[in-house]
Structures are given as C-alpha cells and as structure tokens.
Scaffold this motif. Structure first.
Motif, PDB file in Angstrom:
ATOM      1  N   VAL A 228      35.154  59.898  84.538  1.00 46.45           N
ATOM      2  CA  VAL A 228      35.552  58.764  85.274  1.00 46.45           C
ATOM      3  C   VAL A 228      37.299  58.781  85.410  1.00 46.45           C
ATOM      4  O   VAL A 228      38.002  57.743  85.675  1.00 46.45           O
TER       5      VAL A 228
ATOM      6  N   ARG B  94      39.534  60.158  87.090  1.00 50.55           N
ATOM      7  CA  ARG B  94      40.455  59.709  88.394  1.00 50.55           C
ATOM      8  C   ARG B  94      40.271  58.434  88.805  1.00 50.55           C
ATOM      9  O   ARG B  94      41.017  57.837  89.727  1.00 50.55           O
ATOM     10  N   HIS B  95      39.252  57.634  88.184  1.00 52.39           N
ATOM     11  CA  HIS B  95      39.260  55.987  88.603  1.00 52.39           C
ATOM     12  C   HIS B  95      40.024  55.172  87.479  1.00 52.39           C
ATOM     13  O   HIS B  95      40.433  54.149  87.810  1.00 52.39           O
TER      14      HIS B  95
ATOM     15  N   ARG C 243      33.617  53.394  87.454  1.00 48.04           N
ATOM     16  CA  ARG C 243      33.494  54.261  88.427  1.00 48.04           C
ATOM     17  C   ARG C 243      33.117  53.563  89.612  1.00 48.04           C
ATOM     18  O   ARG C 243      33.322  53.932  90.759  1.00 48.04           O
TER      19      ARG C 243
ATOM     20  N   GLY D  23      36.134  51.971  91.109  1.00 43.39           N
ATOM     21  CA  GLY D  23      37.040  53.030  91.721  1.00 43.39           C
ATOM     22  C   GLY D  23      36.379  53.394  93.019  1.00 43.39           C
ATOM     23  O   GLY D  23      37.431  53.811  94.139  1.00 43.39           O
TER      24      GLY D  23
ATOM     25  N   GLU E  31      38.260  53.074  96.819  1.00 47.80           N
ATOM     26  CA  GLU E  31      38.537  54.230  97.604  1.00 47.80           C
ATOM     27  C   GLU E  31      37.867  53.944  98.918  1.00 47.80           C
ATOM     28  O   GLU E  31      38.551  53.975 100.090  1.00 47.80           O
TER      29      GLU E  31
END
Length: 256
Positions: free
Chosen positions: A143, A145-146, A207, A210, A214
């Motif tokens: 996770v 990147r979130h 997640r 996120g 996105e």
C-alpha cells in the motif's frame, strides 16, 4: 580568515559557488554516516555476534547466555536511540529507512529462532511472531503508493513486550522468573496478533481510499480533457446556432 561560510556571514562569496557541487556531495556523504545510521549498522553487526554468544558451548552455559543477553540488550537500546536521534536532529536518510527495520527484525528473528532451536521456546511462537513481522512488512510495500501506515501505540507496546520477553528467555532463568517470562511472552504474542490484524485493517482502508482517489482523479482529468478538445469547446456554440437557424426558418415560413 574565520573559515565561516558565506551564508553564515551574510555574503554571497565566490568560494561557495566555485565548490558548490563538491560541497553538496560532501554534505550528502556525511549525512549517510551520521550517528543514527552508525547505530543501525552497529545493531546489524551485533546480530551474528549475539548468535555466536547464545549458541556457544551448546547454548546452555549461563555465563555465555549472560553475554548474549548483554549484546541483545545493547541492540534493543540502540534501536531506541537511532530512531530518536534521526527524528530529533533531522538525520533521516533512505539508508536508515531501509536498514533500521531490517536490523530490528534481524536481531529479534535471530533470538527467537535460536531459542526455539535450543528448545526454550515453542516453534509456533517463533512462527507467529516472524510471520506477523514479515507479513506487515510486505503489507506496507503493498500500500506504499497510497500512503504510509504509521506505527501505532499498540505496535510500540508489542515491540517492547517482545524485547523484554525474548531477553528474559535468553537469560538462564529458573523458578518464579521462568514462570514470569512465560506470561510476558504470552502478552507479547497476543499483542503481536492483535496489532497485526489492526495493521491489515488499516492497509485495506488505505488501499480503498487510495483507489477511490485515483478513480476520482482519472475521471476529473477525463472531464477536463474533453472540455479542452475542439469538439468539446465548440460544441456548445454549434448547438445554439442550429437552434437559431431552425427558428429563423420557422419564422420565415410563418410569414409566407
């Protein structure tokens, strides 16, 4: 004459400009070899030394196990100091972010595996703790990147209880202290499982948030891109024109 940099004396000076790249490289190199990273490296070096001390002479010599406990205690203490120093004095580096958790898990994993190998600690306890630690590490990368899952108060209590329990098992304790270390380890195992499940919950929520963010960003970009295209920009002008033309024709036919 004083050796003070231009920034300290208020002048611009030619020396900092002439040696700017070299100065920057020197600062970056020095930041890697700061006191926090040195403590982390020392903790990594202590891991094989700790294992040798604990397993020396069959692993049941009280004197050698006391030496092993001292090495383990030093490693745990440096774990407290290196993080504090890095945050307090802005000594956080990419190396420290990677090496610090590795050093933590290396010394704890070495202690648990050796204790289970010697028969002092059930293998299932070692398995539960190591599975949780490795699993949470993988989860953090899953996770990352979130967002970052912060260390919770329960997680810190878990680490402290594990360190105390493992340290008590490293020592050759008997009688009531041997019974006490069993209960301390039981508390550590419970905290390990509970905090691990909480981290899983946080990771799932992070997640989901996120991914939702996105999707929202992609949709917004699509709307903005459509508005900037010639078709999207001129479409509104063409539709009213067509309506006006149709209305004019209708008015002319009515007059005829």
């Amino acid at each position: 004459m004083t050796g003070a940099p231009a920034s300290a004396t208020g002048g611009s000076g030619a020396t900092p400009v002439r040696g700017g790249k070299l100065g920057t490289a020197a600062v970056n190199q020095a930041s890697l070899w700061n006191i926090a990273n040195l403590l982390t490296m020392a903790r990594l070096v202590l891991v094989p030394g700790f294992v040798l001390l604990l397993l020396h002479n069959g692993g049941y010599d009280p004197a050698w196990r006391s030496f092993a406990w001292a090495a383990f205690a030093i490693a745990m203490i440096t774990d407290l100091f290196d993080g504090h120093l890095a945050r307090t004095y802005n000594l956080v580096t990419d190396f420290g972010k990677i090496a610090d958790p590795i050093a933590d898990k290396a010394i704890m994993g070495a202690a648990l595996i050796c204790l289970s190998y010697l028969g002092d600690l059930p293998w299932w306890v070692t398995g539960v703790i190591l599975f949780r630690e490795l699993g949470i590490t993988v989860l953090r990368f899953w996770v990352i990147r979130h967002g970052v899952i912060p260390a919770s108060r329960g997680g810190k209590m878990k680490t402290l209880s594990q360190a105390i329990a493992a340290g008590m098992y490293v020592l050759a304790l008997t009688g009531p202290l041997a019974t006490l270390r069993f209960w301390v380890m039981a508390v550590a195992v419970v905290l390990t499982v509970v905090t691990g499940l909480d981290y899983v919950r946080q990771a799932v929520v992070l997640r989901r948030q996120g991914l939702a963010a996105e999707r929202s960003a992609v949709a917004q970009e699509a709307v903005e891109a459509a508005a900037q295209t010639p078709e999207g920009a001129g479409g509104a002008d063409r539709v009213p024109g067509a309506s006006e033309t149709s209305g004019a024709r209708g008015a002319a036919e009515a007059e005829r």
